[in-house]
Design a protein around this motif. Structure first.
Motif, PDB file in Angstrom:
ATOM      1  N   PRO A 120      50.238  26.598  46.781  1.00 41.52           N
ATOM      2  CA  PRO A 120      48.775  26.729  46.919  1.00 41.52           C
ATOM      3  C   PRO A 120      48.186  28.060  46.484  1.00 41.52           C
ATOM      4  CG  PRO A 120      49.657  25.522  48.779  1.00 41.52           C
ATOM      5  CD  PRO A 120      50.839  26.003  47.999  1.00 41.52           C
ATOM      6  N   PRO A 121      48.775  29.235  46.825  1.00 42.85           N
ATOM      7  CA  PRO A 121      48.123  30.479  46.415  1.00 42.85           C
ATOM      8  C   PRO A 121      48.082  30.698  44.912  1.00 42.85           C
ATOM      9  CG  PRO A 121      50.242  30.918  47.458  1.00 42.85           C
ATOM     10  CD  PRO A 121      49.924  29.481  47.702  1.00 42.85           C
ATOM     11  N   MET A 122      48.854  29.917  44.145  1.00 41.33           N
ATOM     12  CA  MET A 122      48.841  30.072  42.690  1.00 41.33           C
ATOM     13  C   MET A 122      47.648  29.371  42.053  1.00 41.33           C
ATOM     14  SD  MET A 122      51.446  31.866  42.877  1.00 41.33           S
ATOM     15  CE  MET A 122      51.532  32.351  41.170  1.00 41.33           C
ATOM     16  N   LEU A 123      46.956  28.504  42.804  1.00 43.05           N
ATOM     17  CA  LEU A 123      45.853  27.750  42.214  1.00 43.05           C
ATOM     18  C   LEU A 123      44.654  28.632  41.882  1.00 43.05           C
ATOM     19  CD1 LEU A 123      44.666  25.105  41.264  1.00 43.05           C
ATOM     20  CD2 LEU A 123      43.927  24.640  43.610  1.00 43.05           C
ATOM     21  N   GLN A 124      44.194  29.445  42.831  1.00 44.07           N
ATOM     22  CA  GLN A 124      43.061  30.326  42.543  1.00 44.07           C
ATOM     23  C   GLN A 124      43.421  31.315  41.440  1.00 44.07           C
ATOM     24  OE1 GLN A 124      40.011  30.004  43.510  1.00 44.07           O
ATOM     25  NE2 GLN A 124      39.142  31.920  42.747  1.00 44.07           N
ATOM     26  N   LEU A 125      44.674  31.735  41.393  1.00 43.95           N
ATOM     27  CA  LEU A 125      45.110  32.626  40.323  1.00 43.95           C
ATOM     28  C   LEU A 125      44.996  31.934  38.968  1.00 43.95           C
ATOM     29  CD1 LEU A 125      46.385  35.277  39.393  1.00 43.95           C
ATOM     30  CD2 LEU A 125      48.633  34.283  39.883  1.00 43.95           C
ATOM     31  N   SER A 126      45.446  30.677  38.873  1.00 44.18           N
ATOM     32  CA  SER A 126      45.343  29.947  37.609  1.00 44.18           C
ATOM     33  C   SER A 126      43.881  29.760  37.213  1.00 44.18           C
ATOM     34  CB  SER A 126      46.053  28.589  37.719  1.00 44.18           C
ATOM     35  OG  SER A 126      45.374  27.703  38.582  1.00 44.18           O
ATOM     36  N   LYS A 127      43.048  29.503  38.193  1.00 47.08           N
ATOM     37  CA  LYS A 127      41.610  29.301  37.963  1.00 47.08           C
ATOM     38  C   LYS A 127      40.963  30.571  37.403  1.00 47.08           C
ATOM     39  CE  LYS A 127      37.679  27.650  40.775  1.00 47.08           C
ATOM     40  NZ  LYS A 127      37.350  27.190  42.153  1.00 47.08           N
ATOM     41  N   GLU A 128      41.273  31.716  38.015  1.00 44.90           N
ATOM     42  CA  GLU A 128      40.652  32.967  37.583  1.00 44.90           C
ATOM     43  C   GLU A 128      41.222  33.475  36.260  1.00 44.90           C
ATOM     44  OE1 GLU A 128      39.682  35.999  40.360  1.00 44.90           O
ATOM     45  OE2 GLU A 128      39.348  34.582  42.008  1.00 44.90           O
ATOM     46  N   LEU A 129      42.526  33.263  36.030  1.00 42.09           N
ATOM     47  CA  LEU A 129      43.093  33.651  34.740  1.00 42.09           C
ATOM     48  C   LEU A 129      42.503  32.807  33.614  1.00 42.09           C
ATOM     49  CD1 LEU A 129      46.883  34.216  35.549  1.00 42.09           C
ATOM     50  CD2 LEU A 129      45.144  35.948  35.060  1.00 42.09           C
ATOM     51  N   SER A 130      42.295  31.522  33.883  1.00 40.15           N
ATOM     52  CA  SER A 130      41.686  30.646  32.893  1.00 40.15           C
ATOM     53  C   SER A 130      40.256  31.085  32.579  1.00 40.15           C
ATOM     54  CB  SER A 130      41.700  29.198  33.401  1.00 40.15           C
ATOM     55  OG  SER A 130      41.055  28.337  32.493  1.00 40.15           O
ATOM     56  N   ALA A 131      39.489  31.393  33.626  1.00 37.90           N
ATOM     57  CA  ALA A 131      38.106  31.831  33.447  1.00 37.90           C
ATOM     58  C   ALA A 131      38.043  33.178  32.730  1.00 37.90           C
ATOM     59  CB  ALA A 131      37.404  31.922  34.798  1.00 37.90           C
ATOM     60  N   ARG A 132      39.014  34.030  32.998  1.00 38.02           N
ATOM     61  CA  ARG A 132      39.071  35.356  32.368  1.00 38.02           C
ATOM     62  C   ARG A 132      39.259  35.231  30.857  1.00 38.02           C
ATOM     63  NH1 ARG A 132      40.317  40.555  34.452  1.00 38.02           N
ATOM     64  NH2 ARG A 132      41.557  41.873  33.051  1.00 38.02           N
ATOM     65  N   GLY A 133      40.082  34.233  30.459  1.00 34.51           N
ATOM     66  CA  GLY A 133      40.228  33.909  29.044  1.00 34.51           C
ATOM     67  C   GLY A 133      40.980  34.915  28.209  1.00 34.51           C
ATOM     68  N   LYS A 134      41.765  35.786  28.851  1.00 36.17           N
ATOM     69  CA  LYS A 134      42.454  36.836  28.101  1.00 36.17           C
ATOM     70  C   LYS A 134      43.955  36.609  27.967  1.00 36.17           C
ATOM     71  CE  LYS A 134      39.095  40.499  29.088  1.00 36.17           C
ATOM     72  NZ  LYS A 134      38.914  41.897  29.570  1.00 36.17           N
ATOM     73  N   ALA A 135      44.501  35.644  28.706  1.00 32.52           N
ATOM     74  CA  ALA A 135      45.925  35.335  28.595  1.00 32.52           C
ATOM     75  C   ALA A 135      46.160  34.496  27.347  1.00 32.52           C
ATOM     76  CB  ALA A 135      46.410  34.591  29.832  1.00 32.52           C
ATOM     77  N   GLU A 136      47.288  34.738  26.682  1.00 29.86           N
ATOM     78  CA  GLU A 136      47.605  33.957  25.475  1.00 29.86           C
ATOM     79  C   GLU A 136      47.911  32.509  25.830  1.00 29.86           C
ATOM     80  OE1 GLU A 136      51.211  33.763  22.215  1.00 29.86           O
ATOM     81  OE2 GLU A 136      50.559  35.742  22.912  1.00 29.86           O
ATOM     82  N   LYS A 137      48.636  32.306  26.911  1.00 28.11           N
ATOM     83  CA  LYS A 137      49.014  30.956  27.353  1.00 28.11           C
ATOM     84  C   LYS A 137      49.304  31.007  28.844  1.00 28.11           C
ATOM     85  CE  LYS A 137      52.536  27.365  26.472  1.00 28.11           C
ATOM     86  NZ  LYS A 137      51.597  26.234  26.306  1.00 28.11           N
ATOM     87  N   ILE A 138      48.908  29.964  29.575  1.00 27.68           N
ATOM     88  CA  ILE A 138      49.156  29.889  31.013  1.00 27.68           C
ATOM     89  C   ILE A 138      49.966  28.631  31.307  1.00 27.68           C
ATOM     90  CG2 ILE A 138      48.141  29.835  33.312  1.00 27.68           C
ATOM     91  CD1 ILE A 138      45.562  30.982  32.102  1.00 27.68           C
ATOM     92  N   SER A 139      51.155  28.826  31.854  1.00 24.72           N
ATOM     93  CA  SER A 139      52.012  27.707  32.230  1.00 24.72           C
ATOM     94  C   SER A 139      52.250  27.754  33.737  1.00 24.72           C
ATOM     95  CB  SER A 139      53.359  27.780  31.507  1.00 24.72           C
ATOM     96  OG  SER A 139      53.188  27.755  30.104  1.00 24.72           O
ATOM     97  N   ALA A 140      51.913  26.678  34.423  1.00 23.08           N
ATOM     98  CA  ALA A 140      52.188  26.564  35.856  1.00 23.08           C
ATOM     99  C   ALA A 140      53.501  25.802  36.027  1.00 23.08           C
ATOM    100  CB  ALA A 140      51.053  25.836  36.559  1.00 23.08           C
ATOM    101  N   VAL A 141      54.484  26.455  36.652  1.00 24.44           N
ATOM    102  CA  VAL A 141      55.799  25.856  36.860  1.00 24.44           C
ATOM    103  C   VAL A 141      55.992  25.722  38.373  1.00 24.44           C
ATOM    104  CG1 VAL A 141      58.249  25.982  36.300  1.00 24.44           C
ATOM    105  CG2 VAL A 141      56.577  27.116  34.812  1.00 24.44           C
ATOM    106  N   LEU A 142      55.965  24.492  38.865  1.00 24.39           N
ATOM    107  CA  LEU A 142      55.898  24.255  40.309  1.00 24.39           C
ATOM    108  C   LEU A 142      57.117  23.478  40.793  1.00 24.39           C
ATOM    109  CD1 LEU A 142      52.141  23.160  40.510  1.00 24.39           C
ATOM    110  CD2 LEU A 142      53.093  25.475  40.518  1.00 24.39           C
ATOM    111  N   GLY A 143      57.673  23.930  41.919  1.00 19.45           N
ATOM    112  CA  GLY A 143      58.844  23.276  42.478  1.00 19.45           C
ATOM    113  C   GLY A 143      58.550  22.603  43.811  1.00 19.45           C
ATOM    114  N   TYR A 144      58.951  21.346  43.934  1.00 17.50           N
ATOM    115  CA  TYR A 144      58.699  20.547  45.130  1.00 17.50           C
ATOM    116  C   TYR A 144      60.011  19.978  45.669  1.00 17.50           C
ATOM    117  CZ  TYR A 144      53.865  20.361  43.364  1.00 17.50           C
ATOM    118  OH  TYR A 144      52.616  20.685  42.894  1.00 17.50           O
TER     119      TYR A 144
END
Length: 262
Positions: A120-144
């Motif tokens: 869960p805490p990675m979601l707001q981070l992904s949201k803000e990094l996406s909005a920031r638009g400065k990362a070359e690529k964002i990959s979410a790797v999640l383990g369940y």
């Protein structure tokens, strides 16, 4: 950093999104200052339950009027929270902790890695990094373990890769298996999850010359740095305790992986 406050907030809504996993939106003034990777302490109403429960911030709404927390029922305190309905009062202390350094993702291929209730805490981070638009690529790797949650949310902001312990979805095994199976390449890692996962990520980052910032999941009592109940071992001497320890609740929970001994 905004001063932490203890406030009475209001439950906007709550749903069970997986077995024993609850998704709660809370109306609170604390939302306006919340940063990815921070947490709040939630106080049970049951007077027999003395200590607040630290729960990571999962998301902040666009208007910055609500916080979202996603947590697993693990004891009497979280069991009480799971029974709260729309309109219920809820006492919280926040916002706590240092959060993730978003600027470290600029121009980089980013891995956002979460395991279990560290997802869960990675979601707001992904949201803000996406909005920031400065990362070359964002990959979410999640383990369940097996049952998935929040996957559709992550797909809005990142390329999603999943691992499950039983292989029922995505790669069989851990987040490290998902990276190997999909031949993923990155420059910087942001991660939260159980200690074995964080140890593996630290080793992987060092072997691949990647920066890694990890959020430590520790049991906490006070949440404000007074009790020293949530220390971790560090490379450097802490100015507060004068030993090679740091207080996860105030100095963390996010650390440069190279600076902590895990």
């Amino acid at each position: 950093m905004a001063q932490k406050k203890k406030v009475t907030a209001r439950v906007y809504r709550q749903d069970e999104i997986a077995v024993g996993i609850y998704d709660m939106w809370i109306e609170t003034e604390l939302a306006k200052d919340a940063k990815p990777g921070q947490f709040i302490s939630v106080y049970p109403k049951n007077q027999a339950t003395l200590l607040p429960r630290p729960i990571s911030i999962c998301e902040v709404n666009e208007e910055k009027t609500m916080l979202r927390i996603v947590y697993r029922v693990a004891g009497s305190g979280t069991a009480e929270f799971s029974n709260y309905h729309t309109g219920a009062d809820i006492t919280i202390l926040g916002t706590l902790g240092n959060g993730f350094p978003l600027e470290k993702a600029d121009g980089k291929r980013v891995f956002l890695m979460g395991g279990g209730i560290g997802i869960p805490p990675m979601l707001q981070l992904s949201k803000e990094l996406s909005a920031r638009g400065k990362a070359e690529k964002i990959s979410a790797v999640l383990g369940y373990r097996n049952e998935l949650f929040l996957c559709e949310d992550f797909k809005l902001y990142a390329d999603l890769y999943v691992a499950t312990e039983d292989g029922s979805s995505g790669s069989k095994g851990t987040v490290m298996n998902a990276i190997e199976d999909n031949d993923l390449k990155g420059d910087v890692i942001f991660a939260c999850g159980p200690m074995p996962m964080l140890r593996a990520i630290k080793q992987f980052a060092e072997a691949n010359q990647m920066k890694a910032y990890i959020s430590l999941e520790e049991r906490m009592a006070c949440g404000v740095g007074a009790c020293l109940g949530c220390v971790c071992t560090t490379k450097e001497v802490d100015h507060h305790s004068h030993v090679k320890n740091a207080r996860v609740c105030t100095d963390g929970p996010v650390y440069d992986a190279k600076e902590v001994m895990i």
